[in-house]
Design a protein around this motif. Structure first.
Motif, PDB file in Angstrom:
ATOM      1  N   VAL A   8      24.096 -29.857  40.658  1.00  0.00           N
ATOM      2  CA  VAL A   8      22.816 -29.374  41.212  1.00  0.00           C
ATOM      3  C   VAL A   8      22.601 -30.036  42.562  1.00  0.00           C
ATOM      4  CG1 VAL A   8      20.334 -29.157  40.828  1.00  0.00           C
ATOM      5  CG2 VAL A   8      21.916 -29.151  38.871  1.00  0.00           C
ATOM      6  N   ALA A  10      23.720 -29.050  46.939  1.00  0.00           N
ATOM      7  CA  ALA A  10      24.919 -28.904  47.776  1.00  0.00           C
ATOM      8  C   ALA A  10      24.842 -29.799  49.003  1.00  0.00           C
ATOM      9  CB  ALA A  10      25.097 -27.441  48.184  1.00  0.00           C
ATOM     10  N   PHE A  12      25.589 -33.947  50.524  1.00  0.00           N
ATOM     11  CA  PHE A  12      26.801 -34.756  50.449  1.00  0.00           C
ATOM     12  C   PHE A  12      27.063 -35.263  49.029  1.00  0.00           C
ATOM     13  CE2 PHE A  12      27.269 -35.445  55.169  1.00  0.00           C
ATOM     14  CZ  PHE A  12      28.566 -34.947  55.211  1.00  0.00           C
ATOM     15  N   GLY A  14      26.305 -34.032  46.047  1.00  0.00           N
ATOM     16  CA  GLY A  14      26.828 -32.988  45.162  1.00  0.00           C
ATOM     17  C   GLY A  14      28.173 -32.453  45.624  1.00  0.00           C
ATOM     18  N   SER A  34      18.803 -24.772  45.525  1.00  0.00           N
ATOM     19  CA  SER A  34      17.610 -23.926  45.597  1.00  0.00           C
ATOM     20  C   SER A  34      17.416 -23.360  47.010  1.00  0.00           C
ATOM     21  CB  SER A  34      16.375 -24.720  45.173  1.00  0.00           C
ATOM     22  OG  SER A  34      16.372 -25.966  45.818  1.00  0.00           O
ATOM     23  N   GLY A  39      24.826 -27.932  52.390  1.00  0.00           N
ATOM     24  CA  GLY A  39      24.684 -29.049  53.337  1.00  0.00           C
ATOM     25  C   GLY A  39      23.491 -29.950  53.090  1.00  0.00           C
ATOM     26  N   GLY A 245      18.915 -33.636  42.664  1.00  0.00           N
ATOM     27  CA  GLY A 245      17.559 -33.335  43.142  1.00  0.00           C
ATOM     28  C   GLY A 245      16.613 -34.486  42.825  1.00  0.00           C
ATOM     29  N   LEU A 264       8.482 -34.753  57.058  1.00  0.00           N
ATOM     30  CA  LEU A 264       8.454 -34.514  58.505  1.00  0.00           C
ATOM     31  C   LEU A 264       8.102 -33.055  58.756  1.00  0.00           C
ATOM     32  CD1 LEU A 264      11.757 -36.195  59.800  1.00  0.00           C
ATOM     33  CD2 LEU A 264       9.424 -37.007  60.168  1.00  0.00           C
ATOM     34  N   ARG A 297       9.086 -38.689  67.600  1.00  0.00           N
ATOM     35  CA  ARG A 297      10.235 -38.652  68.503  1.00  0.00           C
ATOM     36  C   ARG A 297      10.540 -37.225  68.915  1.00  0.00           C
ATOM     37  NH1 ARG A 297      15.856 -39.835  65.104  1.00  0.00           N
ATOM     38  NH2 ARG A 297      15.624 -38.134  63.642  1.00  0.00           N
ATOM     39  N   ARG A 361      20.243 -39.391  47.041  1.00  0.00           N
ATOM     40  CA  ARG A 361      19.034 -40.040  47.557  1.00  0.00           C
ATOM     41  C   ARG A 361      17.778 -39.642  46.775  1.00  0.00           C
ATOM     42  NH1 ARG A 361      15.621 -37.147  50.957  1.00  0.00           N
ATOM     43  NH2 ARG A 361      16.156 -34.944  50.822  1.00  0.00           N
ATOM     44  N   LEU A 362      17.725 -38.406  46.278  1.00  0.00           N
ATOM     45  CA  LEU A 362      16.518 -37.954  45.587  1.00  0.00           C
ATOM     46  C   LEU A 362      16.510 -38.415  44.130  1.00  0.00           C
ATOM     47  CD1 LEU A 362      16.501 -34.347  47.066  1.00  0.00           C
ATOM     48  CD2 LEU A 362      14.808 -36.120  47.551  1.00  0.00           C
ATOM     49  N   TYR A 367      16.389 -44.271  50.250  1.00  0.00           N
ATOM     50  CA  TYR A 367      16.910 -43.712  51.502  1.00  0.00           C
ATOM     51  C   TYR A 367      18.389 -44.061  51.607  1.00  0.00           C
ATOM     52  CZ  TYR A 367      17.860 -42.456  56.222  1.00  0.00           C
ATOM     53  OH  TYR A 367      18.432 -41.855  57.307  1.00  0.00           O
ATOM     54  N   ASP A 371      26.819 -41.875  55.147  1.00  0.00           N
ATOM     55  CA  ASP A 371      28.005 -42.604  54.651  1.00  0.00           C
ATOM     56  C   ASP A 371      27.702 -43.286  53.325  1.00  0.00           C
ATOM     57  OD1 ASP A 371      26.304 -44.509  55.937  1.00  0.00           O
ATOM     58  OD2 ASP A 371      27.980 -45.914  56.025  1.00  0.00           O
TER      59      ASP A 371
HETATM   60  P1  FDA Z   1      20.293 -33.964  50.103  1.00  0.00           P
HETATM   61  O1  FDA Z   1      18.816 -33.949  50.157  1.00  0.00           O
HETATM   62  O2  FDA Z   1      21.032 -33.755  51.367  1.00  0.00           O
HETATM   63  O3  FDA Z   1      20.792 -32.860  49.063  1.00  0.00           O
HETATM   64  C1  FDA Z   1      20.119 -32.587  47.849  1.00  0.00           C
HETATM   65  C2  FDA Z   1      20.149 -31.091  47.614  1.00  0.00           C
HETATM   66  O4  FDA Z   1      19.653 -30.814  46.300  1.00  0.00           O
HETATM   67  C3  FDA Z   1      19.280 -30.308  48.576  1.00  0.00           C
HETATM   68  O5  FDA Z   1      20.049 -29.338  49.252  1.00  0.00           O
HETATM   69  C4  FDA Z   1      18.239 -29.667  47.687  1.00  0.00           C
HETATM   70  O6  FDA Z   1      17.866 -28.361  48.112  1.00  0.00           O
HETATM   71  C5  FDA Z   1      18.965 -29.603  46.353  1.00  0.00           C
HETATM   72  N1  FDA Z   1      18.044 -29.528  45.220  1.00  0.00           N
HETATM   73  C6  FDA Z   1      16.998 -30.335  44.973  1.00  0.00           C
HETATM   74  N2  FDA Z   1      16.357 -29.917  43.851  1.00  0.00           N
HETATM   75  C7  FDA Z   1      17.030 -28.840  43.398  1.00  0.00           C
HETATM   76  C8  FDA Z   1      16.851 -27.962  42.286  1.00  0.00           C
HETATM   77  N3  FDA Z   1      15.823 -28.114  41.421  1.00  0.00           N
HETATM   78  N4  FDA Z   1      17.714 -26.936  42.110  1.00  0.00           N
HETATM   79  C9  FDA Z   1      18.746 -26.757  42.988  1.00  0.00           C
HETATM   80  N5  FDA Z   1      18.947 -27.554  44.058  1.00  0.00           N
HETATM   81  C10 FDA Z   1      18.105 -28.578  44.257  1.00  0.00           C
HETATM   82  N6  FDA Z   1      21.865 -40.219  57.690  1.00  0.00           N
HETATM   83  C11 FDA Z   1      22.772 -40.717  58.584  1.00  0.00           C
HETATM   84  O7  FDA Z   1      23.789 -41.278  58.184  1.00  0.00           O
HETATM   85  N7  FDA Z   1      22.542 -40.564  59.930  1.00  0.00           N
HETATM   86  C12 FDA Z   1      21.444 -39.939  60.435  1.00  0.00           C
HETATM   87  O8  FDA Z   1      21.283 -39.829  61.642  1.00  0.00           O
HETATM   88  C13 FDA Z   1      20.507 -39.419  59.492  1.00  0.00           C
HETATM   89  N8  FDA Z   1      19.393 -38.779  59.933  1.00  0.00           N
HETATM   90  C14 FDA Z   1      18.437 -38.393  59.051  1.00  0.00           C
HETATM   91  C15 FDA Z   1      17.264 -37.824  59.530  1.00  0.00           C
HETATM   92  C16 FDA Z   1      16.267 -37.455  58.646  1.00  0.00           C
HETATM   93  C17 FDA Z   1      15.011 -36.858  59.187  1.00  0.00           C
HETATM   94  C18 FDA Z   1      16.441 -37.661  57.255  1.00  0.00           C
HETATM   95  C19 FDA Z   1      15.348 -37.318  56.292  1.00  0.00           C
HETATM   96  C20 FDA Z   1      17.624 -38.183  56.769  1.00  0.00           C
HETATM   97  C21 FDA Z   1      18.638 -38.563  57.664  1.00  0.00           C
HETATM   98  N9  FDA Z   1      19.836 -39.087  57.206  1.00  0.00           N
HETATM   99  C22 FDA Z   1      20.743 -39.574  58.111  1.00  0.00           C
HETATM  100  C23 FDA Z   1      20.119 -39.203  55.747  1.00  0.00           C
HETATM  101  C24 FDA Z   1      20.890 -37.964  55.164  1.00  0.00           C
HETATM  102  O9  FDA Z   1      20.109 -36.808  55.320  1.00  0.00           O
HETATM  103  C25 FDA Z   1      21.194 -38.238  53.685  1.00  0.00           C
HETATM  104  O10 FDA Z   1      22.097 -39.312  53.592  1.00  0.00           O
HETATM  105  C26 FDA Z   1      21.833 -37.085  52.930  1.00  0.00           C
HETATM  106  O11 FDA Z   1      21.094 -35.928  53.083  1.00  0.00           O
HETATM  107  C27 FDA Z   1      21.939 -37.439  51.441  1.00  0.00           C
HETATM  108  O12 FDA Z   1      22.590 -36.414  50.741  1.00  0.00           O
HETATM  109  P2  FDA Z   1      22.153 -36.016  49.264  1.00  0.00           P
HETATM  110  O13 FDA Z   1      23.148 -35.028  48.799  1.00  0.00           O
HETATM  111  O14 FDA Z   1      21.938 -37.223  48.446  1.00  0.00           O
HETATM  112  O15 FDA Z   1      20.706 -35.342  49.420  1.00  0.00           O
END
Ligand code: FDA
Length: 396
Positions: A8, A10, A12, A14, A34, A39, A245, A264, A297, A361-362, A367, A371
């Motif tokens: 669940v 897509a 990094f 997952g 969802s 990505g 998620g 944001l 920013r 992360r979720l 946070y 990487d």
């Molecule tokens: P991510 O949130 O990417 O993926 C989770 C997925 O699960 C989402 O696509 C979501 O839609 C899906 N999902 C959730 N609930 C669901 C459900 N019920 N059913 C189906 N799908 C569901 N890092 C870095 O190294 N350099 C940087 O410059 C930045 N910059 C940055 C800016 C901002 C504004 C933020 C908020 C974050 C960053 N990051 C970053 C961090 C980076 O975004 C983070 O490391 C990754 O998104 C983490 O990947 P995940 O797969 O854990 O979560």
């Protein structure tokens, strides 16, 4: 549902697990998200002016972990990119004579704003010692105002951190734990790069290109616009689920309070520049610590990897209390509440009589840089293998 594993999300977390499962087992894997794209929060796209925009804020890849880089660099194509950030600093009177200065605070920041005679580490240490000489807070510091003023002095604190923190968290540094501003780097040299990690890269095909490669495997099927909570009944027969998620969403039926996040809001403007190399800002990212503007920013995406376009797109970021969950709010309430969710997560496999694992992360209410999200997935993969959780499909 004729799949062996359900992932669940897509992002990094997952996508890395899906790829590892596909390459190391004969399992059929389904990745659902969802949203209408792969990505996760790293998703980017090319706009009508040919500029690549990160939909959820600028993403710069940097790491100290060679194993993470070895893994991810096999997908998409990457180029070295050292990120630099400037802060727009307004004078204390009401005039508009602002100056741009590098962040994190380094020798050039001091030269630009306060004292051009600071030239080396010794000068920098002497200057900061002078700046903080009269500050007598007792340790351990009670809050983030004290921890920041003790390190930087009042001038830097007021110019860079006080209002920025207010805008970012809707709380003054006096209301935040000392650790929040303690983490802010301070450099005694002239290194004005935003990150110092030895590996700093950007994908030339965009992060979306990296994810397309990661998920491009005959054993992986991707379904977008598919919310786990709405479609859960279809997946009850799948014996192995990795959920990336929000953890409080997964256990919403248990009636616990929800975890708090900051979000944001993005505001975008595109300008015609004529010349393909002309940009509007002196850096790709300009931080706005002043209360004179409500956003935190401004990102000029054209500057990443020196893209060429007759236009430029600026995206202003506003901190918000509602919206997509981005930043966990570090306080006692949320830490305690997350611990309760974590206990439920640890018991879920037993409760469901099928493997249900939580990652990312979720699900971890933490946070994570990209990487760290990739590294976390690689580390968990090794652990799950050791614990005998990863089965190879027996094909007759
Ligand atoms: P991510 O949130 O990417 O993926 C989770 C997925 O699960 C989402 O696509 C979501 O839609 C899906 N999902 C959730 N609930 C669901 C459900 N019920 N059913 C189906 N799908 C569901 N890092 C870095 O190294 N350099 C940087 O410059 C930045 N910059 C940055 C800016 C901002 C504004 C933020 C908020 C974050 C960053 N990051 C970053 C961090 C980076 O975004 C983070 O490391 C990754 O998104 C983490 O990947 P995940 O797969 O854990 O979560």
């Amino acid at each position: 549902m004729n799949v062996d594993a359900l992932i669940v999300g897509a992002g990094f977390s997952g996508a890395v697990i899906a790829r590892l499962l596909a390459e190391n087992t004969k399992q059929k894997i389904m990745v659902i998200d969802s949203r209408d794209h792969i990505g996760g929060n790293c998703y980017d796209y090319v706009n009508q002016y040919g500029i690549r925009i990160s939909k959820y804020g600028a993403h710069l890849f940097h790491t100290t972990r060679q194993d993470v880089w070895n893994f991810i660099s096999a997908f998409g194509s990457w180029e070295p990119w050292e990120h630099k950030v400037l802060a727009k600093i307004y004078p204390r009177d009401s005039s508009d004579n602002f100056a741009y200065a590098p962040v994190p605070i380094c020798i050039q920041t001091i030269q630009k704003l306060y004292d051009s005679s600071v030239q080396n580490e010794e000068d920098m240490r002497r200057w900061l010692a002078e700046e903080t000489r009269s500050i007598k807070f007792q340790t351990p510091y009670k809050n983030s105002m004290e921890s920041a003023v003790a390190r930087f002095g009042h001038r830097i604190y007021n110019d860079f951190f006080h209002s920025y923190t207010l805008k970012q968290w809707e709380k003054s540094p006096e209301e935040l734990d000392a650790s929040v501003l303690e983490r802010i780097p301070l450099r005694y040299n002239k290194d004005d790069r935003y990150f110092t990690d030895p590996i700093q890269m950007l994908p030339s095909c965009g992060y979306t290109g990296v994810f397309k490669d990661l998920l491009n495997h005959p054993q992986i099927e991707v379904r977008l616009n598919t919310d786990y909570f709405q479609e859960r009944h279809c997946f009850n027969s799948v014996n192995f689920t990795v959920f990336t998620g929000p953890i409080d969403g997964y256990f919403a039926s248990r009636g616990l309070d929800r975890l708090e996040y900051r979000s944001l809001r993005f505001e975008e403007d595109t300008f015609e520049m004529g010349d393909k190399d002309t940009v509007m800002q002196p850096a790709s990212v300009v931080n706005e610590p002043s209360m004179r503007v409500p956003y935190t920013r401004t990102v000029e995406f054209k500057q990443f990897l020196n893209q060429r376009s007759t236009h430029t797109t600026l995206v202003r970021e506003y901190s918000a209390s509602n919206g997509d969950p981005y930043y966990p709010v570090p306080n006692e309430r949320n830490t305690k509440l997350y611990a309760t969710y974590q206990q439920l997560a640890e018991r879920e496999t037993e409760a469901e009589r099928r493997t249900v694992l939580f990652l990312g992360r979720l699900a971890n209410y933490k946070y994570l840089n990209m990487d760290q999200a990739i590294g976390n997935a690689l580390d968990h993969w090794q652990q799950w293998k050791k614990d005998g959780m990863i089965k190879t499909r027996v094909v007759n």
